[in-house]
Write an enzyme that holds these catalytic residues in place. Structure first.
Site, PDB file in Angstrom:
ATOM      1  N   ARG A  60      -3.753 -10.158   4.629  1.00 43.80           N
ATOM      2  CA  ARG A  60      -4.049 -10.171   3.185  1.00 43.80           C
ATOM      3  C   ARG A  60      -2.813  -9.647   2.467  1.00 43.80           C
ATOM      4  O   ARG A  60      -2.471  -8.462   2.614  1.00 43.80           O
ATOM      5  CB  ARG A  60      -5.285  -9.292   2.919  1.00 43.80           C
ATOM      6  CG  ARG A  60      -5.750  -9.289   1.484  1.00 43.80           C
ATOM      7  CD  ARG A  60      -6.986  -8.397   1.326  1.00 43.80           C
ATOM      8  NE  ARG A  60      -7.465  -8.442  -0.040  1.00 43.80           N
ATOM      9  CZ  ARG A  60      -6.988  -7.693  -1.026  1.00 43.80           C
ATOM     10  NH1 ARG A  60      -6.020  -6.814  -0.799  1.00 43.80           N
ATOM     11  NH2 ARG A  60      -7.482  -7.808  -2.242  1.00 43.80           N
ATOM     12  N   LYS A 100       0.834  -1.215   0.000  1.00 40.57           N
ATOM     13  CA  LYS A 100       0.000   0.000   0.000  1.00 40.57           C
ATOM     14  C   LYS A 100       0.861   1.255   0.000  1.00 40.57           C
ATOM     15  O   LYS A 100       2.030   1.230   0.405  1.00 40.57           O
ATOM     16  CB  LYS A 100      -0.950  -0.041   1.197  1.00 40.57           C
ATOM     17  CG  LYS A 100      -2.024  -1.120   0.981  1.00 40.57           C
ATOM     18  CD  LYS A 100      -3.362  -0.763   1.535  1.00 40.57           C
ATOM     19  CE  LYS A 100      -4.387  -1.788   1.070  1.00 40.57           C
ATOM     20  NZ  LYS A 100      -5.512  -1.922   1.990  1.00 40.57           N
TER      21      LYS A 100
HETATM   22  C1  9MG Z   1      -9.789  -5.609  -1.434  1.00 41.42           C
HETATM   23  N1  9MG Z   1      -8.889  -4.998  -0.504  1.00 41.42           N
HETATM   24  C2  9MG Z   1      -7.893  -4.099  -0.777  1.00 41.42           C
HETATM   25  N2  9MG Z   1      -7.308  -3.723   0.350  1.00 41.42           N
HETATM   26  C3  9MG Z   1      -7.918  -4.386   1.362  1.00 41.42           C
HETATM   27  C4  9MG Z   1      -7.773  -4.404   2.748  1.00 41.42           C
HETATM   28  O1  9MG Z   1      -6.870  -3.625   3.360  1.00 41.42           O
HETATM   29  N3  9MG Z   1      -8.570  -5.191   3.471  1.00 41.42           N
HETATM   30  C5  9MG Z   1      -9.515  -5.967   2.868  1.00 41.42           C
HETATM   31  N4  9MG Z   1     -10.290  -6.732   3.665  1.00 41.42           N
HETATM   32  N5  9MG Z   1      -9.711  -5.973   1.553  1.00 41.42           N
HETATM   33  C6  9MG Z   1      -8.924  -5.200   0.815  1.00 41.42           C
END
Ligand code: 9MG
Length: 276
Positions: A255, A221
Site C-alpha cells: 500500500r 510513515k
Molecule cells: C488505512 N491505512 C493506513 N495505513 C495502513 C496500513 O499500514 N495498512 C492498511 N491495510 N491500511 C492502512
C-alpha cells in the site's frame, strides 16, 4: 489486466501488487488536504492508474496517530462519489473503512475490497463484507488512532500480532467469508514503536507463513522519518526501500503513495527473482 469481479484471483499473483493510496481526507498521514475534493481525488486516482497501480485504496477517515473520527455521513460524503466515479475504470477498488454502513454503500457502488484497520470488529462489519462477497484486509492495531502511539507495549510483538490475526481469521471465516478472500496486515505504525515496526519488517515471513496473503503499508510513515532523520513530508526513497524489503520478505500487496517509484523498484526485484 486485473479482474474487476468480486473474486479475489489477484491475490494469487506471485509478483507483489501495488495498491495506490487515495485519501479523501483533510488530515491523512502525509497528503492530508491535497485530495480532499471529489474531483481532485479522482484526478489523483487517474494518475496512480497511469503510473501502474494494481488496486486503489480510497479512504475518507484519517487513521494517522492522533486523528479524530468522522461520522458515517461525512465519510460517505467523501468516499462514495469517488468510488462511483472510479467504478468503471477497470481497476479493483478497495475502501479503507471500519464502518459497516460505508462498507455496504461502497460495495454497492463497485468496491471489491474492504481494508479495515479495525479488523471487522465493529458491529455489523463481518456481515457487511460477507453479504457483499468482497475481499477484506484485516489489520492489527493496538488501541485507537487517537491514542495508539502514546505507549505501545508488547511482551512479544510477533506472537501477539499473529495470535490476534489468527483469531480474526477464524472469526471472519466463521461469518461465512471464504479464506481466499482474506488478506492480513500486521499494521505498521498502528500502536507500535520504531523497534516493534523494525522487528515486524525483519520477521515478516512469520506472517506470510500463516498461509494468507500479507498486505503492508509502510509508505511515508513516521518510522521512516525516525530512521532517516529526514523530516520532509514526502519520503519517497525510504518508502520505496521499505516496500522492497517487504516484497523480499513475502508481502503480496504494497500500500503506497508513490506508485511509479515502487513499480520501478519492483521491476528490478522481478527481473532478478524471475531469473532464479
Ligand atoms: C488505512 N491505512 C493506513 N495505513 C495502513 C496500513 O499500514 N495498512 C492498511 N491495510 N491500511 C492502512
Amino acid at each position: 489486466m486485473l479482474p474487476l469481479q468480486k473474486t479475489p484471483e489477484f491475490l494469487s499473483y506471485s509478483t507483489p501488487l501495488v495498491m495506490g493510496i487515495v485519501n479523501v481526507t483533510p488530515d491523512s498521514f502525509s497528503d492530508g488536504g491535497l485530495y480532499a475534493s471529489t474531483n481532485d481525488a479522482v484526478l489523483h486516482a487517474a494518475r496512480l492508474i497511469e503510473e501502474g497501480a494494481d488496486i486503489l485504496d480510497i479512504g475518507g477517515e484519517s487513521t494517522r496517530p492522533g486523528s479524530t473520527p468522522v461520522c458515517v455521513e461525512e465519510e460517505l460524503r467523501r468516499v462514495l462519489p469517488v468510488v462511483q466515479a472510479l467504478a468503471n475504470r477497470n481497476i479493483p477498488i478497495s475502501v479503507d473503512t471500519s464502518k459497516p454502513e460505508v462498507m455496504r454503500a461502497t460495495i454497492k457502488a463497485g468496491a471489491t475490497m474492504i481494508n479495515d484497520i479495525n479488523a471487522l470488529k465493529s458491529p455489523g462489519a463481518l456481515e457487511a463484507v460477507a453479504d457483499g462477497e468482497v475481499t477484506v484486509c484485516i489489520v492489527h492495531m493496538q488501541g485507537k488512532p487517537q491514542y495508539m502511539q502514546s505507549d505501545p507495549q508488547y511482551e512479544d510483538v510477533i506472537t501477539e500480532i499473529k495470535d490476534f490475526l489468527q483469531q480474526r481469521i477464524d472469526a471472519v471465516q466463521a461469518a461465512g467469508i471464504p479464506r481466499e478472500r482474506i488478506t492480513i496486515d500486521p499494521g505498521f505504525g498502528f500502536g507500535k514503536t520504531l523497534k516493534h515496526n523494525i522487528k515486524l519488517l525483519r520477521y515478516l515471513e512469520q506472517f506470510t507463513d500463516m498461509g494468507i496473503p500479507v498486505l503492508v503499508g509502510l509508505s511515508r510513515k513516521s518510522m521512516l522519518r525516525e530512521i532517516t532523520g529526514n523530516k520532509e513530508r514526502i519520503q519517497i526513497h525510504s518508502s520505496v526501500s521499505a516496500a522492497l524489503l517487504a516484497a523480499i520478505n513475502g508481502a503480496k500487496i504494497l500500500r503506497v503513495h508513490d506508485v511509479k517509484a515502487t513499480k520501478d523498484a519492483l521491476a528490478v526485484y522481478n527481473a532478478v527473482t524471475s531469473q532464479m
